[in-house]
Write an enzyme that holds these catalytic residues in place. Structure first.
Site, PDB file in Angstrom:
ATOM      1  N   TYR A 187      41.156 -28.527 -14.019  1.00 24.59           N
ATOM      2  CA  TYR A 187      42.002 -29.451 -14.767  1.00 24.59           C
ATOM      3  C   TYR A 187      41.539 -29.537 -16.213  1.00 24.59           C
ATOM      4  O   TYR A 187      40.379 -29.255 -16.528  1.00 24.59           O
ATOM      5  CB  TYR A 187      42.039 -30.842 -14.117  1.00 24.59           C
ATOM      6  CG  TYR A 187      40.697 -31.463 -13.818  1.00 24.59           C
ATOM      7  CD1 TYR A 187      40.046 -32.262 -14.752  1.00 24.59           C
ATOM      8  CD2 TYR A 187      40.078 -31.260 -12.590  1.00 24.59           C
ATOM      9  CE1 TYR A 187      38.820 -32.847 -14.470  1.00 24.59           C
ATOM     10  CE2 TYR A 187      38.851 -31.833 -12.293  1.00 24.59           C
ATOM     11  CZ  TYR A 187      38.227 -32.635 -13.242  1.00 24.59           C
ATOM     12  OH  TYR A 187      37.019 -33.203 -12.965  1.00 24.59           O
ATOM     13  N   TYR A 209      41.583 -32.149 -19.467  1.00 23.42           N
ATOM     14  CA  TYR A 209      41.816 -33.485 -19.998  1.00 23.42           C
ATOM     15  C   TYR A 209      42.678 -33.413 -21.253  1.00 23.42           C
ATOM     16  O   TYR A 209      42.712 -32.378 -21.938  1.00 23.42           O
ATOM     17  CB  TYR A 209      40.480 -34.163 -20.332  1.00 23.42           C
ATOM     18  CG  TYR A 209      39.693 -34.612 -19.122  1.00 23.42           C
ATOM     19  CD1 TYR A 209      40.129 -35.694 -18.358  1.00 23.42           C
ATOM     20  CD2 TYR A 209      38.522 -33.978 -18.751  1.00 23.42           C
ATOM     21  CE1 TYR A 209      39.407 -36.131 -17.256  1.00 23.42           C
ATOM     22  CE2 TYR A 209      37.792 -34.408 -17.650  1.00 23.42           C
ATOM     23  CZ  TYR A 209      38.244 -35.480 -16.910  1.00 23.42           C
ATOM     24  OH  TYR A 209      37.531 -35.905 -15.809  1.00 23.42           O
ATOM     25  N   TYR A 241      37.539 -28.781 -16.897  1.00 24.52           N
ATOM     26  CA  TYR A 241      36.583 -28.951 -15.807  1.00 24.52           C
ATOM     27  C   TYR A 241      37.080 -28.214 -14.572  1.00 24.52           C
ATOM     28  O   TYR A 241      38.275 -28.054 -14.368  1.00 24.52           O
ATOM     29  CB  TYR A 241      36.425 -30.435 -15.444  1.00 24.52           C
ATOM     30  CG  TYR A 241      35.517 -31.215 -16.356  1.00 24.52           C
ATOM     31  CD1 TYR A 241      35.768 -31.321 -17.721  1.00 24.52           C
ATOM     32  CD2 TYR A 241      34.408 -31.876 -15.853  1.00 24.52           C
ATOM     33  CE1 TYR A 241      34.931 -32.053 -18.551  1.00 24.52           C
ATOM     34  CE2 TYR A 241      33.575 -32.617 -16.672  1.00 24.52           C
ATOM     35  CZ  TYR A 241      33.839 -32.700 -18.023  1.00 24.52           C
ATOM     36  OH  TYR A 241      33.010 -33.429 -18.832  1.00 24.52           O
ATOM     37  N   ARG A 257      27.547 -26.701 -18.325  1.00 24.35           N
ATOM     38  CA  ARG A 257      26.815 -27.419 -17.274  1.00 24.35           C
ATOM     39  C   ARG A 257      27.467 -27.124 -15.921  1.00 24.35           C
ATOM     40  O   ARG A 257      28.677 -27.007 -15.814  1.00 24.35           O
ATOM     41  CB  ARG A 257      26.889 -28.913 -17.588  1.00 24.35           C
ATOM     42  CG  ARG A 257      26.324 -29.832 -16.570  1.00 24.35           C
ATOM     43  CD  ARG A 257      26.447 -31.288 -17.089  1.00 24.35           C
ATOM     44  NE  ARG A 257      26.089 -32.237 -16.075  1.00 24.35           N
ATOM     45  CZ  ARG A 257      24.858 -32.446 -15.629  1.00 24.35           C
ATOM     46  NH1 ARG A 257      23.852 -31.754 -16.126  1.00 24.35           N
ATOM     47  NH2 ARG A 257      24.626 -33.340 -14.687  1.00 24.35           N
ATOM     48  N   GLU A 315      25.124 -39.329 -11.830  1.00 22.33           N
ATOM     49  CA  GLU A 315      24.325 -38.109 -11.942  1.00 22.33           C
ATOM     50  C   GLU A 315      22.857 -38.443 -12.207  1.00 22.33           C
ATOM     51  O   GLU A 315      22.552 -39.530 -12.695  1.00 22.33           O
ATOM     52  CB  GLU A 315      24.854 -37.262 -13.103  1.00 22.33           C
ATOM     53  CG  GLU A 315      26.282 -36.817 -12.927  1.00 22.33           C
ATOM     54  CD  GLU A 315      26.832 -36.085 -14.147  1.00 22.33           C
ATOM     55  OE1 GLU A 315      26.159 -36.040 -15.205  1.00 22.33           O
ATOM     56  OE2 GLU A 315      27.928 -35.544 -14.024  1.00 22.33           O
TER      57      GLU A 315
END
Length: 179
Positions: A19, A21, A27, A49, A72
């Site tokens: 997806y 943003y 991401y 990351r 996280e």
């Protein structure tokens, strides 16, 4: 891209998403099972990351709408609301101040650097948090099945999301091609 209809929590679990943003950050995210997610970050301040086996709270709010939330090791909190039947998502990421100031520390395979994340979390400032609330458009939905270790199994590279969307990354059994 699968065109399945999402109704139950079981429909959501085992699903692989890409997806983007509204701010342009891309991401990739996988509902590995009922308590674990894997993901790669392809755009934004922490692009590069990637994470496996992140413990998360995964629930169905109502038919076809899901909420996922976790914290996280960096101290970053994430809350995602998936509406896959409409190919929409709303996410809010709560970055500690240190991640905004030193994002490069997090741009790694987190699982091999948990101690480094904990050390940075203790060494640098947490506040003020950078809150990033964004809507996203889901550009890919794959039915990977639960606990598929091939879904998020290498570092992100330029073009990986196109390879996935265009069928060059996984075979018909959702196993990586060219390991």
């Amino acid at each position: 891209m699968t065109e399945k209809k999402f109704k139950t929590l079981d429909d959501f679990l085992g699903t692989h998403f890409i997806y983007t943003y509204d701010n342009g950050w891309e991401y990739e995210w996988y509902a590995k099972n009922d308590h674990t997610v894997d993901y790669r970050i392809h755009g934004g301040m922490v692009a590069g990351r990637w994470v496996k086996d992140q413990e998360a709270n995964i629930v169905m709010l109502t038919e076809g709408i899901y909420k996922v939330a976790w914290t996280e090791p960096t101290g970053t909190d994430v809350a995602l609301d998936f509406v896959p039947n409409e190919k929409k998502l709303n996410g809010t990421i709560f970055f500690p101040a240190w991640v905004k100031q030193h994002p490069e520390i997090t741009v790694t395979f987190q699982n091999e650097h948990i101690d480094r994340m904990h050390e940075a979390r203790e060494k640098y400032d947490t506040y003020p948090k950078l809150v990033v609330p964004e809507f996203a458009h889901i550009t890919y939905i794959g039915d990977a099945g639960q606990n598929n270790e091939d879904v998020i199994s290498e570092a992100p590279y330029d073009g990986i999301t196109d390879d996935i969307r265009e069928g060059r990354y996984f075979d018909e059994n959702y196993r990586r091609i060219n390991k």
